[in-house]
Design a protein around this motif. Sequence first.
Motif, PDB file in Angstrom:
ATOM      1  N   ARG A  28       0.828  -1.212   0.000  1.00  0.00           N
ATOM      2  CA  ARG A  28       0.000   0.000   0.000  1.00  0.00           C
ATOM      3  C   ARG A  28       0.864   1.265   0.000  1.00  0.00           C
ATOM      4  N   GLU A  32      -4.558   3.952  -2.392  1.00  0.00           N
ATOM      5  CA  GLU A  32      -5.613   3.145  -2.990  1.00  0.00           C
ATOM      6  C   GLU A  32      -5.876   3.497  -4.455  1.00  0.00           C
ATOM      7  N   GLN A  33      -5.639   4.731  -4.843  1.00  0.00           N
ATOM      8  CA  GLN A  33      -5.955   5.172  -6.201  1.00  0.00           C
ATOM      9  C   GLN A  33      -4.759   5.151  -7.142  1.00  0.00           C
ATOM     10  N   GLU A  35      -3.254   2.835  -8.973  1.00  0.00           N
ATOM     11  CA  GLU A  35      -3.408   2.168 -10.260  1.00  0.00           C
ATOM     12  C   GLU A  35      -4.184   3.033 -11.245  1.00  0.00           C
ATOM     13  N   ALA A  36      -5.279   3.635 -10.789  1.00  0.00           N
ATOM     14  CA  ALA A  36      -6.097   4.476 -11.666  1.00  0.00           C
ATOM     15  C   ALA A  36      -5.346   5.741 -12.081  1.00  0.00           C
ATOM     16  N   VAL A  37      -4.666   6.376 -11.132  1.00  0.00           N
ATOM     17  CA  VAL A  37      -3.960   7.627 -11.418  1.00  0.00           C
ATOM     18  C   VAL A  37      -2.785   7.380 -12.367  1.00  0.00           C
ATOM     19  N   ARG A  40      -4.019   6.680 -15.888  1.00  0.00           N
ATOM     20  CA  ARG A  40      -4.400   7.917 -16.604  1.00  0.00           C
ATOM     21  C   ARG A  40      -3.168   8.694 -17.034  1.00  0.00           C
ATOM     22  N   THR A 212       2.143  -0.033 -13.128  1.00  0.00           N
ATOM     23  CA  THR A 212       0.683  -0.108 -13.033  1.00  0.00           C
ATOM     24  C   THR A 212       0.191  -1.537 -13.203  1.00  0.00           C
ATOM     25  N   SER A 216      -1.836  -3.927 -10.436  1.00  0.00           N
ATOM     26  CA  SER A 216      -3.097  -4.612 -10.710  1.00  0.00           C
ATOM     27  C   SER A 216      -3.049  -6.079 -10.320  1.00  0.00           C
ATOM     28  N   THR A 219      -4.460  -6.296  -6.858  1.00  0.00           N
ATOM     29  CA  THR A 219      -5.872  -5.946  -6.686  1.00  0.00           C
ATOM     30  C   THR A 219      -6.696  -6.686  -7.720  1.00  0.00           C
TER      31      THR A 219
END
Length: 322
Positions: A28, A32-33, A35-37, A40, A212, A216, A219
Motif C-alpha cells: 500500500r 488506494e488510487q 493504479e487508476a492515477v 491515466r 501499473t 493490478s 488488486t
Amino acid sequence: MSRMHDLLSAFAPIWTLTAIGYAAGRGRLLGEQAEAVLGRFVFHVAMPAALFMMVSDARLGSFVNATVIAFAAGTVLVSGLGLLVARRFFGRKTADGAISGMASGYVNSANLGIPVAVQVLGDASFVAQVILFQVLVVSPVILTLLDSGTDRVNTHWRAGLRRMLTMPVRNPVIMASLLGVCVSATGLRLPEAFTHSCDLLGSAAVPTALITLGLSLHTRPEPAACAAPVGRAELGTVVALKTLVQPLIAFAVGGPLLLDLDGPQLLAVVLCSALPTAQNAFIYAGQYGLDTTLARNSVVASTVVSMATLSLAAWALGPSHG
C-alpha cells in the motif's frame, strides 16, 4: 545457450518493474488510487509524448515493404480472429471484443521488441517499422472500436458520426500520432528544449505502465456491469493466438509460399510476431472503464509463454538453421 541468456536479459526489466509494482501494491505504498492515477498518466500524458517523438523522428517513406506486409497480415488476421472469437464464443460486446483482439495481436514491440531484436538480429530497424504500423494503423482501429463500444448513450446517426470524426481530437494517443506524422511529413525541426522535454516525459511511459500492471496483480479488477468472468478457456485462446497463431501466419505469408523473404527478413518478421501482448491493452481497457482481467492476464501469461516461442523461432530460423 548464449542466445537464451540474451533473451532472458531482455525479459529481466519487464519482470523487475512488474514485481516492483506488485510489491508497492501489496505494501500500500502508493495509496488506494495509484493504479487508476498512474494509468491515466500513461494514457493521457506519457504515452502520447513517447508516440509523438517516435513518429515525428521516423521516415514514413520506408513504411510499406514486404516485411511489414508479412507482419501486418499476421496482426490483422489474428486481431480479427480474437475479436470474432470473443464475440461469438465468449459473448463479449464490441469494446471487450476489441480488447480481446488487441491482446491477441498487438505485440510488445517497444520495451521488449527492441532488446530482443538487438540481441537476436543485431539490428532493431524492423522493430521501428512494426511500431509505426501498430501506432498508425492498429491503434486507431482499436480505439475507434473502444470509443464506439463504450458510448452508453444511444445517439442519432449524425451525432455518432460527429463523435467518430472528432475522436482524434478527444483521444491523446491518436492526436499525438497524427501530430507526429505532420512533423515527419513536413520535415519541421522542433526546438531542442521541446523535444528534450517530450523525450523525458515519454521515457516514463513504459516503466509506469509496467508498475501499473504490477499494482493490478495485487488488486482484483472490478468487472464491468453484466460482464461475464474471464475463464481459462478464454485466456488460453488469446494467449495461443498471440504466441503461436500470429507467428505461424507471419511465417506462412513471409515464407516461400507467398513473399519468399530471405532468411534474416523472415526471422525478423516471425520473431516480432511472436512477441507477447503489449501492456497497452491493459492500459486501454482501464481507461475505457472495461474489465481489465483478460488484458492483464494476457500480458503476463503471453510474456511467460513467449520466452519459449521466441527461443524456438530464433533457433529454427537463425543462421545455423535457416
